[in-house]
Design an enzyme around this catalytic site. Sequence first.
Site, PDB file in Angstrom:
ATOM      1  N   CYS A 164      -3.263 -14.007  -3.987  1.00 24.61           N
ATOM      2  CA  CYS A 164      -3.008 -14.541  -2.648  1.00 24.61           C
ATOM      3  C   CYS A 164      -3.414 -16.004  -2.603  1.00 24.61           C
ATOM      4  O   CYS A 164      -3.658 -16.562  -1.544  1.00 24.61           O
ATOM      5  CB  CYS A 164      -3.719 -13.718  -1.579  1.00 24.61           C
ATOM      6  SG  CYS A 164      -5.500 -13.676  -1.776  1.00 24.61           S
ATOM      7  N   ARG A 184       0.845  -1.201   0.000  1.00 32.43           N
ATOM      8  CA  ARG A 184       0.000   0.000   0.000  1.00 32.43           C
ATOM      9  C   ARG A 184       0.879   1.249   0.000  1.00 32.43           C
ATOM     10  O   ARG A 184       0.606   2.223  -0.705  1.00 32.43           O
ATOM     11  CB  ARG A 184      -0.919  -0.001   1.232  1.00 32.43           C
ATOM     12  CG  ARG A 184      -2.036  -1.017   1.121  1.00 32.43           C
ATOM     13  CD  ARG A 184      -3.078  -0.810   2.202  1.00 32.43           C
ATOM     14  NE  ARG A 184      -2.692  -1.410   3.472  1.00 32.43           N
ATOM     15  CZ  ARG A 184      -3.121  -2.588   3.900  1.00 32.43           C
ATOM     16  NH1 ARG A 184      -3.978  -3.293   3.177  1.00 32.43           N
ATOM     17  NH2 ARG A 184      -2.747  -3.076   5.060  1.00 32.43           N
ATOM     18  N   PHE A 217     -11.220  -4.435  -6.356  1.00 32.56           N
ATOM     19  CA  PHE A 217     -11.313  -5.252  -5.133  1.00 32.56           C
ATOM     20  C   PHE A 217     -10.777  -4.415  -3.965  1.00 32.56           C
ATOM     21  O   PHE A 217      -9.885  -4.835  -3.230  1.00 32.56           O
ATOM     22  CB  PHE A 217     -10.514  -6.561  -5.261  1.00 32.56           C
ATOM     23  CG  PHE A 217     -10.799  -7.359  -6.501  1.00 32.56           C
ATOM     24  CD1 PHE A 217     -11.889  -8.233  -6.539  1.00 32.56           C
ATOM     25  CD2 PHE A 217      -9.995  -7.243  -7.632  1.00 32.56           C
ATOM     26  CE1 PHE A 217     -12.148  -8.981  -7.683  1.00 32.56           C
ATOM     27  CE2 PHE A 217     -10.254  -7.990  -8.770  1.00 32.56           C
ATOM     28  CZ  PHE A 217     -11.330  -8.865  -8.802  1.00 32.56           C
ATOM     29  N   ASP A 227     -15.694  -2.493  -5.629  1.00 30.02           N
ATOM     30  CA  ASP A 227     -15.835  -3.714  -4.832  1.00 30.02           C
ATOM     31  C   ASP A 227     -17.286  -4.165  -4.934  1.00 30.02           C
ATOM     32  O   ASP A 227     -18.191  -3.361  -5.174  1.00 30.02           O
ATOM     33  CB  ASP A 227     -15.467  -3.460  -3.363  1.00 30.02           C
ATOM     34  CG  ASP A 227     -15.066  -4.735  -2.636  1.00 30.02           C
ATOM     35  OD1 ASP A 227     -13.858  -4.964  -2.441  1.00 30.02           O
ATOM     36  OD2 ASP A 227     -15.967  -5.524  -2.266  1.00 30.02           O
ATOM     37  N   SER A 228     -17.501  -5.479  -4.746  1.00 31.69           N
ATOM     38  CA  SER A 228     -18.868  -5.991  -4.814  1.00 31.69           C
ATOM     39  C   SER A 228     -19.585  -5.879  -3.478  1.00 31.69           C
ATOM     40  O   SER A 228     -20.786  -6.113  -3.391  1.00 31.69           O
ATOM     41  CB  SER A 228     -18.857  -7.455  -5.273  1.00 31.69           C
ATOM     42  OG  SER A 228     -18.027  -8.201  -4.426  1.00 31.69           O
ATOM     43  N   ASP A 261      -6.386  -6.605  -6.657  1.00 34.81           N
ATOM     44  CA  ASP A 261      -6.078  -7.386  -5.448  1.00 34.81           C
ATOM     45  C   ASP A 261      -7.273  -8.278  -5.123  1.00 34.81           C
ATOM     46  O   ASP A 261      -7.970  -8.064  -4.133  1.00 34.81           O
ATOM     47  CB  ASP A 261      -5.761  -6.436  -4.282  1.00 34.81           C
ATOM     48  CG  ASP A 261      -5.317  -7.188  -3.039  1.00 34.81           C
ATOM     49  OD1 ASP A 261      -4.855  -8.340  -3.173  1.00 34.81           O
ATOM     50  OD2 ASP A 261      -5.440  -6.627  -1.929  1.00 34.81           O
TER      51      ASP A 261
HETATM   52  N1  SAH Z   1      -7.058  -4.562  -1.476  1.00 34.56           N
HETATM   53  C1  SAH Z   1      -7.714  -4.791  -0.213  1.00 34.56           C
HETATM   54  C2  SAH Z   1      -8.053  -6.241   0.036  1.00 34.56           C
HETATM   55  C3  SAH Z   1      -8.927  -6.916  -1.033  1.00 34.56           C
HETATM   56  S1  SAH Z   1      -9.833  -8.277  -0.444  1.00 34.56           S
HETATM   57  C4  SAH Z   1      -6.852  -4.203   0.905  1.00 34.56           C
HETATM   58  O1  SAH Z   1      -5.648  -3.961   0.729  1.00 34.56           O
HETATM   59  O2  SAH Z   1      -7.376  -4.003   1.999  1.00 34.56           O
HETATM   60  C5  SAH Z   1     -10.833  -8.714  -1.766  1.00 34.56           C
HETATM   61  C6  SAH Z   1     -12.071  -7.866  -1.969  1.00 34.56           C
HETATM   62  O3  SAH Z   1     -12.669  -8.287  -3.192  1.00 34.56           O
HETATM   63  C7  SAH Z   1     -13.181  -7.980  -0.942  1.00 34.56           C
HETATM   64  O4  SAH Z   1     -13.468  -6.711  -0.444  1.00 34.56           O
HETATM   65  C8  SAH Z   1     -14.397  -8.549  -1.681  1.00 34.56           C
HETATM   66  O5  SAH Z   1     -15.622  -7.936  -1.281  1.00 34.56           O
HETATM   67  C9  SAH Z   1     -14.075  -8.177  -3.094  1.00 34.56           C
HETATM   68  N2  SAH Z   1     -14.624  -9.022  -4.167  1.00 34.56           N
HETATM   69  C10 SAH Z   1     -14.616 -10.370  -4.260  1.00 34.56           C
HETATM   70  N3  SAH Z   1     -15.072 -10.770  -5.468  1.00 34.56           N
HETATM   71  C11 SAH Z   1     -15.362  -9.641  -6.164  1.00 34.56           C
HETATM   72  C12 SAH Z   1     -15.836  -9.379  -7.478  1.00 34.56           C
HETATM   73  N4  SAH Z   1     -16.080 -10.369  -8.328  1.00 34.56           N
HETATM   74  N5  SAH Z   1     -15.999  -8.107  -7.862  1.00 34.56           N
HETATM   75  C13 SAH Z   1     -15.726  -7.086  -7.004  1.00 34.56           C
HETATM   76  N6  SAH Z   1     -15.259  -7.275  -5.772  1.00 34.56           N
HETATM   77  C14 SAH Z   1     -15.074  -8.530  -5.342  1.00 34.56           C
END
Ligand code: SAH
Length: 414
Positions: free
Chosen positions: A358, A215, A231, A253-254, A318
Site C-alpha cells: 500500500c 478479503r 500482518f 501481528d506485532s 499485507d
Molecule cells: N490485513 C489487515 C491490515 C494490515 S495493517 C486487514 O485486512 O485488516 C498492518 C498490520 O501490520 C498492523 O496490524 C501492524 O500492527 C502490523 N505490523 C507492522 N509491522 C509489523 C511487523 N514488523 N511484524 C508484524 N506485524 C507488523
Amino acid sequence: MPALVLKPGREKSLLRRHPWIFSGAVDRVDGNPAVGGTVDLLSSKGDFLARAACSPLSQIRARVWTFDPVEAVDADFFRRRIRQALTARSPLLLEEWLGVRSDAIRLVHAESDGLPGLIVDRYADTLVVQFLAAGAEYWRDTIADLLLELTGLQNIYERSDADVRELEGLPPRVGSLRGALHETRITIHENGLEFLVNIATGHKTGFYLDQRQNRLRVRQLAEGRQVLDCFCYTGGFTVNALAGKAKSVLSVDSSADALSLCHENVALNSSLITHPPSPACPERSRWVTRHSSLEGDVFQILRKFRDEGHQFDLIILDPPKFAPTAAQADKAARGYKDINLLAFKLLRPRGLLVTFSCSGGVDAALFQKIVASAALDAGVDAQIVEYLSQAPDHPVALNFPEGAYLKGLVCRKV
Ligand code: SAH
C-alpha cells in the site's frame, strides 16, 4: 479573492487537471489568504487556472476545489460534491460492490471524489471523518453539518490524527464531532461476516475498508488450506479464510491489541460458519480451534519458520506502508523483497501467495518486479494468477494517479 500566481510553465499539471500545486511552482502570493482559505490559481500571464485551498506550510501549497471559474467555494459547493460522492455509491451499485450484507463503506475518498484532504467512512450508523489538509480543515464545520444533512445519520467521530496533518501544520484531533457517541467499538458487517471496529484507536478510521473485495477473494481461495496471515491486524483476512473453510489459520501481528481484536472477531463469527452444528462438536469450538495467533515481528517469524521447515498452502502478506513516497522506495523494496522471498520458501508446491503493497512510493510495475526477484532468489517458479487492487469505494480519479495506492498479486508456486 487572494491568488497564487505560478511561475512560467508551471501551469501544465493543472491543465491536465491534477489537483496539486507544489510550493516550488508558486511565483508570488497576491493578497493575504487564510490557512486553508480559498485562492485563485493564476498562470504567470494572469489567466485563471483553478480555485483551490491554500496551505501555506505544506509543500503541497494548494489543492484544487474547482477548475470552473464561475463556481464559488461555499456550503453549496460542498453539498454538491458530497452528494456526488454519495450518488456514486448508490444502493444499486453498493450491492454489486460491497457484496451481501456490508454496512461499512468509504463515502468520500478525498482528491478522487473532488474533495482534497477529506475522508469519510461509514461504519454501520456512524460516520468517521478525517480532515487531512488545511482546506478540508477550514471547512470542517460546514462539512460536518452537510454530512448529517445528506446521510440522515446523527453521529460523526473525528479521526484527524494521521501523520500527514503534520505536513500541513495541523495538530492531531480525535473525538466526537457531531452527536453523542458513547461506544467507539462498532460492529460492522462485511460480505456477511461481522467485525468489531475500534473507531477511536484503530488504524486509519478503524478498519481497512480498501481490502474488502480481497478479503472475500481469500475466502474463496482458502478451502482446505493451511493459511498464514501475516500482518493480520484485527483479523480481516483471518476471519475470511476461516469462513472459507481453511484447514487452519495462523495470524501474525506485532500488536497485542490488534491480535486481541482479531480473536474477538474470530469468536464473533463462530456461529456464521456454514456446516451444520453437531452437539458433539459445537460450531464455536471447531471454528476457534482452527485458529491460532502469534505476536511478533513478521520478518523474524518468517525466518524462524523457514529454519524450522514450516510449510503453508496460502500465505497473506499485507504489511504497513513501507514507502509513503518515492524517496523511500529503495528501502521499501528491500523490505518487500525480504518477506516475499521468505514466503515463497514457506509455500508448498501449488501454494498461493497473496501479497500486497500500500506504499504510494512503489507503483504496481515496481511491486511486480520486487515480487519476481523475490521468487527468483528463493529459487522458486511462480505465476501471477490474479491482480488485486483497492475496493471500488476507493476510486482513483484518472487525473490523480496518486490515488491508486493498493496493489496486490496472487502468485501460485509452480
Ligand atoms: N490485513 C489487515 C491490515 C494490515 S495493517 C486487514 O485486512 O485488516 C498492518 C498490520 O501490520 C498492523 O496490524 C501492524 O500492527 C502490523 N505490523 C507492522 N509491522 C509489523 C511487523 N514488523 N511484524 C508484524 N506485524 C507488523
